[in-house]
Design a protein around this motif. Structure first.
Motif, PDB file in Angstrom:
ATOM      1  N   ARG B   8      44.744  37.923  35.840  1.00 12.91           N
ATOM      2  CA  ARG B   8      44.626  39.384  35.886  1.00 12.91           C
ATOM      3  C   ARG B   8      43.165  39.801  35.830  1.00 12.91           C
ATOM      4  O   ARG B   8      42.371  39.200  35.112  1.00 12.91           O
ATOM      5  CB  ARG B   8      45.388  40.007  34.716  1.00 12.91           C
ATOM      6  N   ASN B   9      42.805  40.803  36.577  1.00 16.33           N
ATOM      7  CA  ASN B   9      41.429  41.308  36.497  1.00 16.33           C
ATOM      8  C   ASN B   9      41.377  42.820  36.320  1.00 16.33           C
ATOM      9  O   ASN B   9      40.353  43.371  35.917  1.00 16.33           O
ATOM     10  CB  ASN B   9      40.637  40.916  37.754  1.00 16.33           C
ATOM     11  N   GLN B 489      39.572  42.914  43.987  1.00 16.38           N
ATOM     12  CA  GLN B 489      40.306  42.927  42.717  1.00 16.38           C
ATOM     13  C   GLN B 489      41.791  43.229  42.936  1.00 16.38           C
ATOM     14  O   GLN B 489      42.662  42.599  42.344  1.00 16.38           O
ATOM     15  CB  GLN B 489      39.746  44.035  41.808  1.00 16.38           C
ATOM     16  N   GLU B 493      44.778  40.720  42.111  1.00 13.38           N
ATOM     17  CA  GLU B 493      45.722  41.106  41.055  1.00 13.38           C
ATOM     18  C   GLU B 493      47.167  40.932  41.510  1.00 13.38           C
ATOM     19  O   GLU B 493      47.997  40.381  40.799  1.00 13.38           O
ATOM     20  CB  GLU B 493      45.458  42.566  40.655  1.00 13.38           C
TER      21      GLU B 493
END
Lengths: 160, 776
Positions: B8-9, B489, B493
């Motif tokens: 996860r970011n 991102q 994700e």
């Protein structure tokens, strides 16, 4: 008329013939092809073209190329070892001291100059050293954080 | 058991994906493009503010050795402009020049010095016309029209009244009216405008590298101006050194470079000076506002009447949109019932204005939040409480049909009140110090695109190939705001992968899908949603492949990022194995993701132009500014700013903070020092010394709070973060100065000489009052 220019550019000796009226900025960008150094204004207003001449941050747009004969000139391309980012480069990257990136080489070279003469600058000293560089993106908050982080990395052994 | 878990970011502090290039000097901007044999382009500009062109003589310039091409208005009779309804600008003036600095001719030569010398050999003969440098002068009944199709020099007049404003004022306990003036300001992005045009005469193809926020619009206008098929044009957007709206429309520099390149049959690089960048500014127009508010004694706003005049400059640009935003965005922040708006966008003999960050909303917000504060003071109410009294009750539609789903303004106000210790400190600070607050808001992308084509609002493609690398292809213009990072991102994700597996390619019309561009804070919302859609589509393909590989049902497959498995006891298949399986039938995989806005977000039909202001989600911002005023010198120091921004969900806290701080700071420049000045139409402030941008030594610490209202339509709940906090600074500053010294400033910027003059005036008034008291 042209002159012979002998200098140490980013650690390498170099000899070029340069016209008398050629700016150091144009020499670096157009003759050598080191385009990391940026043109941001019509002369001396913004700091984007800051390079180190014998470790002192100076504006390459107000410096004649011929006048650095026998000197050591370092641009943003000189930083970092073995492809790794230097402390100041890491600071600007990791702390977002750079957004569009255009003023960044100038800020980085001014910051490197600062850390080489003062490895642990205060906020005021950082602001004074970067007072002639304009950034239009960050509001400077993260630039100060970037330089402080770089000073910390520098203290831990990463070159500025 | 497999210990793998999706990575996860979202919500982390993530440095930008293109940061290493920027800090190492490897990032190539347009002016960094060096090609052997390329020509230097230079533009000859009008020394007249308004004149009929009788003759442009370029023969001596053309005869100069080293000059390869000269173009004038005679080379192009087509017009351009960002709005399909107002394309009235020629890339090079024909028949008439309308501002000092308007291009009249251009030269391509073997080097800059030769091109510059050639400009000195160009002459023009004109018949001068009366010129108008203020809105008032241009609107005078006997004024000559700048454009034949715009009688009275009125680019656009806007009128609406929703509710009954007179009745609302009659029911108010306090009615106040004030006038405000905000100087023209420029984006002054660090990279000067530049374009490199390469014409391939053999194939009849044109490639243009441009420092633009809108490669697609540049593509459209190149086709129109060059009269070339769009398929014969390629637009490349290299690294861009800031935009802030200066580059949200095609600029004449890009078009002129292309005209030169075609005529010279080669490559032309045009890098204009800082002075020319100021002339080609497309900034925020000088704005005069008369605002009237009615308020009950509890602080409830009963009615609003606002008249707004914008000095738009010599051409249309975004003008129609700007004057509409100024009216529509009175709404969507507070609960307003009776609102009357009169807007006039005026054509004047100054360089054209455009869509500066906070487009159309900033100066009106300054007026509104100033008058709100003033009236709160008169009624003995706390300025924070007056804002609270007028909150919206979301979800809702405003009276002008703007759709509001998420509304984090209350949390923003609470945050700045608490963090600044407003309750304890306001009114208890030493002499000369003051606290002020204000709120602001902005859209997350205009819901209706400028060019209506019927296509989705945003499209992203993802390519997956034998090497297991996930390549995102997007036309979203990375201009330093971090759009590429957000897209990487988002895809990482959804797929549960480390960001290092994802690469992104943007900014080349030959490779990436079309995108409308980076403006109106649309990219995270619109393109982010399209990226999520694309990643989900890819994930489905991978889940199907994993099911085949693991001989399981697709619905039983669990995606852990680097591992796909069927149930917790299954060791599963690695990402690379799943990719191998997926490619068996189809070879290289490309998936598409789309995003379109919903019709409910398109604004209503209550007045002409009411679509402007419509968006899928509004950001909200509150800020408190603390100042120290030196009464001896008039110098105002901003000691600190506390700002809270409701961005729905911070996808990347690092870049959200950076955007919010940058917005606040840019508002500070407009509020305190930035303004253009003209003498008979000649720009006097065309450098960064006379146009005063705050330095690091002028700039305060900015405490930044993030409020997450989780918008139901936003990507992971996100809304915009890069514009909404700009406008609030202006009134928060003047409110703080009023708190500090008892003087209110209704004209911007608040420069030391203005403060000094106001303090002198206050002292004289106090002395007169004291003398009267004594004699009585």
């Amino acid at each position: 008329m042209a002159q012979l220019l002998e200098l140490t550019l980013n650690g390498r000796p170099r000899v070029d013939a340069v016209p008398d009226n050629m700016l150091l900025l144009d020499y670096l960008r157009e003759s050598v092809g080191l385009t990391g150094t940026k043109t941001g204004c019509d002369g001396g207003e913004c700091g984007a073209c800051t390079v180190l001449i014998d470790d002192v941050p100076l504006l390459s747009c107000l410096t004649l190329a011929a006048s650095v004969n026998g000197r050591r000139v370092d641009t943003v391309e000189s930083l970092g070892e073995n492809g790794e980012l230097s402390a100041v480069q890491r600071g600007f990257h990791e702390k977002l001291g750079s957004q569009c990136g255009y003023c960044t080489p100038g800020f980085i070279m001014a910051s490197v100059g600062l850390l080489r003469r003062n490895p642990a600058p205060s906020d005021d000293e950082i602001q004074e050293a970067l007072g002639s560089n304009i950034c239009r993106c960050t509001g400077y908050v993260k630039i100060i954080e970037a330089v402080k982080f770089a000073a910390q990395l520098n203290a831990e052994g990463t070159a500025p | 058991m497999n210990e793998s878990a999706p990575i996860r970011n979202i919500g982390d502090y993530v440095p930008m994906v293109d940061g290493p290039e920027k800090v190492s000097g490897r990032a190539l901007y347009t002016a960094d493009i060096l090609e052997p044999g390329m020509l230097a382009g230079r533009i000859y500009r009008s020394p007249y503010a308004h004149a009929e062109i009788l003759e442009v003589d370029t023969s001596k310039a053309l005869a100069l050795p080293g000059v390869k091409a000269v173009v004038t208005g005679a080379d192009c009779d087509k017009t351009f402009g960002v709005l399909p309804i107002s394309r009235s600008e020629h890339p090079i003036a024909r028949e008439r020049v309308r501002y000092r600095g308007e291009p009249v001719a251009a030269v391509a030569a073997i080097d800059d010095a030769t091109a510059q010398k050639a400009l000195g050999l160009i002459t023009m003969k004109v018949r001068e016309l009366p010129a108008y440098f203020t809105s008032k002068a241009a609107l005078a009944l006997d004024a000559v029209d700048l454009h034949e199709h715009k009688p009275g020099n009125l680019e656009r007049d806007v009128f609406f009244e929703l509710g009954d404003v007179e009745e609302a004022f009659s029911k108010a306990d306090l009615v106040r009216q004030s006038t405000y003036n905000c100087a023209e300001v420029c984006q002054n992005q660090m990279e000067m405008h530049a374009a490199v045009a390469q014409y391939d005469a053999v194939r009849g193809r044109m490639t243009v590298h441009a420092s633009t926020q809108v490669p697609y619009y540049v593509h459209l206008m190149l086709s129109q101006i060059l009269d070339m098929e769009m398929s014969q044009i390629r637009v490349v957007k290299p690294y861009v050194g800031g935009g802030f709206g200066a580059r949200t429309e095609t600029l004449n520099i890009e078009l002129i470079s292309a005209l030169l390149a075609r005529k010279a049959g080669g490559t032309v690089r045009t890098v204009v000076s800082r002075e020319e960048t100021f002339i080609t500014h497309r900034g925020r127009p000088e704005t005069d506002i008369t605002l009237k508010l009615g308020m009950t004694k509890t602080g409830r706003i009963t009615g609003v009447e606002c008249e707004c005049h914008q000095r738009g400059g010599a051409h249309s640009g975004y003008g129609v949109v700007t004057i509409l935003y100024a009216g529509s965005m009175l709404y969507a922040i507070y609960d307003l019932k009776n609102v009357k708006y009169i807007g006039k966008r005026v054509l004047t003999n100054t360089p054209p204005c455009g869509a500066f960050r906070g487009h159309g909303t900033v100066d009106v917000r300054f007026a509104f939040e100033s008058l709100l504060d003033q009236m709160a003071g008169e009624l003995g109410l706390d300025p924070v409480d007056v804002r609270r009294t007028n909150y919206l009750n979301a979800p809702t539609f405003t009276d002008n049909d703007l759709m509001i789903n998420s509304y984090g303004l209350p949390e923003c106000v609470d945050w700045v009140e608490r963090e600044s210790a407003w309750r304890e400190r306001r009114g208890n600070l030493p002499k000369g110090k003051g606290l002020g607050m204000a709120c602001s808001h902005y859209i997350s992308g205009a819901s209706k695109p400028v060019n209506w084509t019927g296509e989705p609002h945003a499209t992203v493609k993802i390519k997956l190939d034998f090497d297991g690398s996930v390549v995102v292809l997007s036309g979203a213009a990375e201009i330093g705001q971090g759009s590429s990072t957000i897209l990487v991102q988002s895809v990482a994700e959804v797929l549960g992968l480390d960001m290092s597996r994802i690469r992104i390619i943007t900014g080349d019309s030959d490779v990436v899908p079309k995108d409308n561009g980076s403006y109106s804070s649309r990219v995270t919302f619109m393109v982010g949603n399209a990226a999520i859609d694309a990643a989900q589509n890819l994930k489905q393909v991978l889940v199907q492949a994993a099911a085949r590989r693991l001989e399981a049902r697709p619905e039983d497959i669990e995606c852990l990022g680097e591992v796909y498995r069927a149930g917790t006891q299954d060791t599963g298949a690695s990402f690379n194995e799943v990719v191998e399986e997926a490619l068996k039938d189809t070879g290289t995989i490309t998936v598409t993701g789309n995003y379109s806005t919903i019709p409910e977000s398109h604004g209503g039909r209550k007045y002409r132009g009411s679509a402007i202001g419509g968006t899928m989600g509004y950001s909200y911002s509150a800020q408190v500014v603390e100042v120290t005023v030196d009464e001896e010198t008039g110098v105002v120091t901003v000691d600190k700013v506390w700002v809270a921004h409701d961005c729905g969900k911070a996808l990347n806290r690092l870049t959200v903070e950076g955007q919010v701080q940058g917005s606040v700071w840019m508002g500070m420049g407009q509020a305190m020092s930035e303004e253009t000045g003209y003498h008979d139409g000649l720009l006097l402030t065309a450098n960064m010394l006379d146009y005063r941008v705050p330095t690091i030594q002028d700039s305060p610490p900015i405490e930044t709070g993030i409020v997450e209202s989780n918008d139901p339509h936003g990507p992971f709940g996100a809304k915009e973060a890069g514009e909404g906090s700009l406008a609030g600074f202006l009134p928060a500053l003047t409110n703080a100065i009023e708190d500090a010294i008892g003087v209110r400033f209704d004209d911007l910027p608040v420069t030391p000489d203005r403060v000094f003059a106001a303090i002198e005036k206050r002292e004289r008034a106090l002395a007169r009052a004291a003398a009267r008291k004594k004699s009585a």
